[in-house]
Scaffold this motif. Structure first.
Motif, short mmCIF file in Angstrom:
data_model
loop_
_atom_site.label_atom_id
_atom_site.label_comp_id
_atom_site.label_asym_id
_atom_site.label_seq_id
_atom_site.Cartn_x
_atom_site.Cartn_y
_atom_site.Cartn_z
N PHE A 47 59.22 39.70 11.34
CA PHE A 47 58.61 40.17 12.58
C PHE A 47 58.84 39.19 13.73
O PHE A 47 58.20 39.30 14.77
CB PHE A 47 57.10 40.37 12.37
N GLY A 63 58.04 42.13 16.59
CA GLY A 63 57.52 43.34 15.96
C GLY A 63 58.50 43.94 14.97
O GLY A 63 59.02 43.27 14.08
N LEU A 64 58.77 45.23 15.13
CA LEU A 64 59.62 45.97 14.19
C LEU A 64 61.07 46.08 14.66
O LEU A 64 61.83 46.93 14.18
CB LEU A 64 59.05 47.37 13.98
N PHE A 67 63.53 45.77 11.81
CA PHE A 67 63.41 46.91 10.90
C PHE A 67 64.20 48.10 11.44
O PHE A 67 64.94 48.75 10.70
CB PHE A 67 61.94 47.30 10.72
N ASN A 68 64.04 48.39 12.73
CA ASN A 68 64.77 49.49 13.35
C ASN A 68 66.28 49.24 13.27
O ASN A 68 67.07 50.15 13.00
CB ASN A 68 64.34 49.65 14.80
N VAL A 279 64.17 41.13 6.48
CA VAL A 279 63.85 42.56 6.46
C VAL A 279 64.48 43.23 5.25
O VAL A 279 63.84 44.04 4.55
CB VAL A 279 64.32 43.23 7.76
#
Length: 308
Positions: A47, A63-64, A67-68, A279
């Motif tokens: 993160f 944040g994400l 991940f994206n 991730v």
């Protein structure tokens, strides 16, 4: 506070009463705390835009974002396909082999021969993957491999065992079977030793032959062990062995050999993208956790004890 005080006093009394048991358990507990729980702080990297110079707390929180980026990467589906294919082949072909070998050894009555076979099939476990892959190259190499030399000496053409993408997953599975199947029989042999001998005597009185005794006494006797180990194996479905695949990987088979482990090494270590690689590692862990919980629940629905 009173509840906490009572709990602490009760725990202290239990430790004092069983101090020797806790002393024996201490090394194992320390191992899990140091190497399993403390590293969980590293998940924060997923993160953050982590910088080794800024550390955990001073790196930028994103944040994400990663991940994206990870799930939108075209390589994700390729990595997922390769990882799942190799793992499912191991479950389908490698997992049953130790069970079969243990059942066969259990039927051997000559103790000397049984110990000899056990020793021979255990030995590959103690060899490193570097040696295993080296032996594989000596046997199946296209130029100087023993198998291809025999094929050419008989008028045939060399077979690309190690650079043919269609054979790569099979080669990995065969290597795993040769290296670890013998070692895996230890658990099943121990489970077989725990079956009550009176059950075999009752089966003999009923007229059951050796095959019927195996089907109706032996296999049901180790069924719970098989299920527990299968659940644990499903939890490692995303762990297909970095060292083995990294050593076997080459240009012609890269598109079928690249898995999450090699991807994390390439992106995280070689390219220094620590947050992005975290991730990928976190995704593997989450998938393993979901599979363990699902398989354990399914086992309980069918009346088995399960893992917990």
């Amino acid at each position: 506070m009173r509840v906490l005080s009572e709990w602490l006093s009760g725990w202290a009394a239990a430790v004092k009463r069983d101090k020797y048991l806790y002393a024996m358990a201490a090394p194992g507990l320390l191992f899990f705390i140091i190497f399993k729980y403390v590293p969980l702080w590293g998940l924060l990297l997923a993160f953050q835009n982590y910088s080794p110079y800024l550390g955990f707390w001073n790196s930028e929180w994103v944040g994400l974002k990663y991940f994206n980026e990870f799930f939108a990467n075209p390589e994700f589906l390729l990595l997922f396909r390769n990882t799942m294919a190799i793992s499912l082949l191991n479950i389908a072909f490698f997992f049953p082999i130790p069970i079969v070998v243990a059942l066969l050894l259990n039927e051997v009555r000559k103790l000397a021969f049984k110990k000899l076979v056990q020793t021979v099939i255990y030995l590959p476990h103690f060899l490193s993957w570097v040696i295993i892959v080296g032996i594989c190259f000596l046997i199946f190499g296209q130029g100087t491999g023993i198998v291809n030399q025999l094929i050419r000496s008989n008028g045939g053409h060399s077979i690309e065992f190690l650079t043919n993408p269609d054979l790569f997953w099979g080669m990995l599975t065969a290597q795993s079977i040769w290296k670890e199947a013998g070692w895996g029989t230890i658990i099943f042999l121990a489970a077989l030793a725990g079956i009550n001998s009176e059950l075999y005597e009752a089966a003999q009185i009923d007229g059951a032959n050796r095959w019927q005794q195996m089907l109706n006494v032996t296999i049901p006797g180790i069924r719970s062990t098989i299920i527990v180990l299968l659940i644990l194996r499903l939890g490692q479905v995303m762990e297909v062995g970095f060292e083995q695949i990294y050593l076997m990987m080459s240009g012609p088979v890269a598109h079928v050999a690249d898995v999450f482990d090699t991807y994390v090494y390439r992106v995280g270590i070689q390219q220094g993208r620590f947050s992005y690689a975290t991730v990928a590692g976190l995704f593997k862990s989450v998938v393993g956790l979901i599979l363990v919980i699902s398989a354990n629940s399914l086992a309980k629905k069918f009346g088995e004890e399960g893992l917990y």
